[in-house]
Design an enzyme around this catalytic site. Structure first.
Site, PDB file in Angstrom:
ATOM      1  N   ARG A  89       3.956 -56.189 -60.070  1.00 58.53           N
ATOM      2  CA  ARG A  89       2.461 -56.281 -60.135  1.00 58.53           C
ATOM      3  C   ARG A  89       1.952 -55.010 -59.103  1.00 58.53           C
ATOM      4  O   ARG A  89       1.196 -54.254 -59.308  1.00 58.53           O
ATOM      5  CB  ARG A  89       1.950 -57.464 -59.524  1.00 58.53           C
ATOM      6  CG  ARG A  89       0.464 -57.758 -59.686  1.00 58.53           C
ATOM      7  CD  ARG A  89      -0.503 -56.993 -60.381  1.00 58.53           C
ATOM      8  NE  ARG A  89       0.006 -57.367 -61.943  1.00 58.53           N
ATOM      9  CZ  ARG A  89      -0.434 -56.610 -62.906  1.00 58.53           C
ATOM     10  NH1 ARG A  89      -0.864 -55.377 -62.934  1.00 58.53           N
ATOM     11  NH2 ARG A  89       0.149 -56.953 -64.199  1.00 58.53           N
ATOM     12  N   LYS A 126     -15.713 -43.828 -49.222  1.00 62.92           N
ATOM     13  CA  LYS A 126     -16.035 -44.901 -49.753  1.00 62.92           C
ATOM     14  C   LYS A 126     -14.721 -45.265 -50.608  1.00 62.92           C
ATOM     15  O   LYS A 126     -14.488 -45.136 -51.900  1.00 62.92           O
ATOM     16  CB  LYS A 126     -17.146 -44.723 -50.817  1.00 62.92           C
ATOM     17  CG  LYS A 126     -18.404 -44.280 -49.996  1.00 62.92           C
ATOM     18  CD  LYS A 126     -19.708 -44.160 -51.010  1.00 62.92           C
ATOM     19  CE  LYS A 126     -21.067 -43.725 -49.831  1.00 62.92           C
ATOM     20  NZ  LYS A 126     -21.933 -43.788 -50.822  1.00 62.92           N
ATOM     21  N   LYS A 158     -24.521 -37.375 -39.738  1.00 57.41           N
ATOM     22  CA  LYS A 158     -25.113 -38.036 -40.839  1.00 57.41           C
ATOM     23  C   LYS A 158     -26.629 -38.154 -40.044  1.00 57.41           C
ATOM     24  O   LYS A 158     -27.228 -38.045 -39.038  1.00 57.41           O
ATOM     25  CB  LYS A 158     -24.594 -39.396 -41.159  1.00 57.41           C
ATOM     26  CG  LYS A 158     -23.139 -38.842 -41.908  1.00 57.41           C
ATOM     27  CD  LYS A 158     -22.313 -39.945 -42.165  1.00 57.41           C
ATOM     28  CE  LYS A 158     -23.029 -40.602 -43.388  1.00 57.41           C
ATOM     29  NZ  LYS A 158     -22.948 -40.075 -44.752  1.00 57.41           N
ATOM     30  N   GLU A 187     -25.177 -33.478 -42.571  1.00 56.78           N
ATOM     31  CA  GLU A 187     -26.087 -33.920 -43.667  1.00 56.78           C
ATOM     32  C   GLU A 187     -27.594 -33.590 -43.403  1.00 56.78           C
ATOM     33  O   GLU A 187     -28.228 -34.232 -42.286  1.00 56.78           O
ATOM     34  CB  GLU A 187     -25.724 -35.447 -44.054  1.00 56.78           C
ATOM     35  CG  GLU A 187     -26.253 -36.068 -44.993  1.00 56.78           C
ATOM     36  CD  GLU A 187     -26.042 -37.703 -44.965  1.00 56.78           C
ATOM     37  OE1 GLU A 187     -25.070 -38.126 -45.431  1.00 56.78           O
ATOM     38  OE2 GLU A 187     -26.962 -38.354 -44.410  1.00 56.78           O
ATOM     39  N   ASP A 208     -28.073 -34.203 -49.319  1.00 56.25           N
ATOM     40  CA  ASP A 208     -27.901 -35.481 -49.854  1.00 56.25           C
ATOM     41  C   ASP A 208     -29.122 -36.176 -50.461  1.00 56.25           C
ATOM     42  O   ASP A 208     -30.056 -35.849 -49.922  1.00 56.25           O
ATOM     43  CB  ASP A 208     -27.523 -36.333 -48.503  1.00 56.25           C
ATOM     44  CG  ASP A 208     -26.714 -37.740 -49.022  1.00 56.25           C
ATOM     45  OD1 ASP A 208     -25.867 -37.819 -50.171  1.00 56.25           O
ATOM     46  OD2 ASP A 208     -27.393 -38.737 -48.386  1.00 56.25           O
TER      47      ASP A 208
END
Length: 271
Positions: A89, A126, A158, A187, A208
């Site tokens: 698995r 992410k 950011k 950003e 963004d």
């Protein structure tokens, strides 16, 4: 950090595979791993390492990065049945997840390179906690770029940094006072922030959550101000709209290729 050791301990605990161990002792066996879907193969070396840790030998029949068809046998495993079944698995999970990411990444790279040979398709942070190493590796196998691995290897200023610092200028100033040897990216949410960042001579700006036309306009103005700056775009970009951004972007970062892409199906069959 030995991640495969951690993954095996998660699956086997202290008692091991109690089902398999109650049925088999030292019997030898052989198995094959079959791709059930067309995909770009990723994770085959890692699957081999899983079985090696358990004492089984895996022969790789197709390499990471190959495009394979449904029904393809990608590996053969020989060893104790206990070892093969204990690793089944984990090995399949790694292959399935990584091949799903590599396949989607390759699709996006091939699409975008037809309109801009130099554009890079990038991952983000992410990712699945504990599995980032392999998700980023799958992006690379698919022809993409891993972007920064964590918060420690590059600066990305950011929106919340800018808000808490009071302005984009102040956030950049503080970073440049303290950090001298790292890639610095900002950003930006509008043209004003983008032009300020370009004048402050950061390495890159990340445009963004803007429409393709607005992002293109910002990129054009920024390059007039600073021709050497890297233009990255992100936010709401998918396979359906990526070609609207690819012609003018240096980098396109997409969270979905690691956080919500569909895994590919593989199976292990005892012979």
């Amino acid at each position: 950090m030995d991640l495969i050791k951690i993954y095996l301990e998660e699956d086997l605990g202290e008692e091991g595979d109690i089902t398999t161990n109650s049925i088999f002792t030292n019997e030898e066996g052989e198995a094959i791993i079959i791709a059930k879907e067309d995909c770009v193969l990723a994770g085959i070396e890692d699957a081999k390492e899983v079985f090696s840790r358990l004492g089984a030998e895996m022969q790789i029949l197709h390499q990471d990065g190959e495009k394979i068809k449904a029904g393809t046998i990608v590996a053969r495993i020989r060893g104790k049945l206990r070892a093969i079944l204990a690793g089944e698995r984990l090995a399949l999970n790694m292959l399935s997840r990584m091949s799903g990411i590599a396949t989607e990444t390759r699709t996006l790279v091939d699409m975008c390179r037809r309109v801009n040979p130099d554009v890079k398709i990038c991952a983000t942070r992410k990712t699945t906690p504990g599995f980032r190493k392999y998700e980023k590796k799958a992006v690379i196998i698919g022809g993409g770029e891993p972007h920064r691995f964590g918060l420690f290897d590059a600066v990305l200023i950011k929106d919340n940094h800018i808000k808490a610092a009071g302005s984009v200028e102040e956030a950049i100033r503080r970073v440049k006072e303290r950090i001298k040897d790292k890639f610095v990216e900002v950003e930006v949410e509008n043209l004003e922030q983008a032009l300020i960042s370009a004048r402050e001579d950061v390495d890159a700006i990340l445009i963004d959550n803007q429409s393709p036309q607005v992002a293109r306009d910002i990129a054009t103005r920024v390059r007039e101000e600073n021709p050497d700056i890297i233009i990255e775009v992100s936010g709401g970009i998918t396979r359906d709209n990526i070609l609207l951004y690819a012609p003018f972007a240096d980098r396109i970062s997409l969270g979905y290729i690691t956080h919500s892409v569909k895994s590919k199906d593989f199976s292990l069959e005892i012979l």
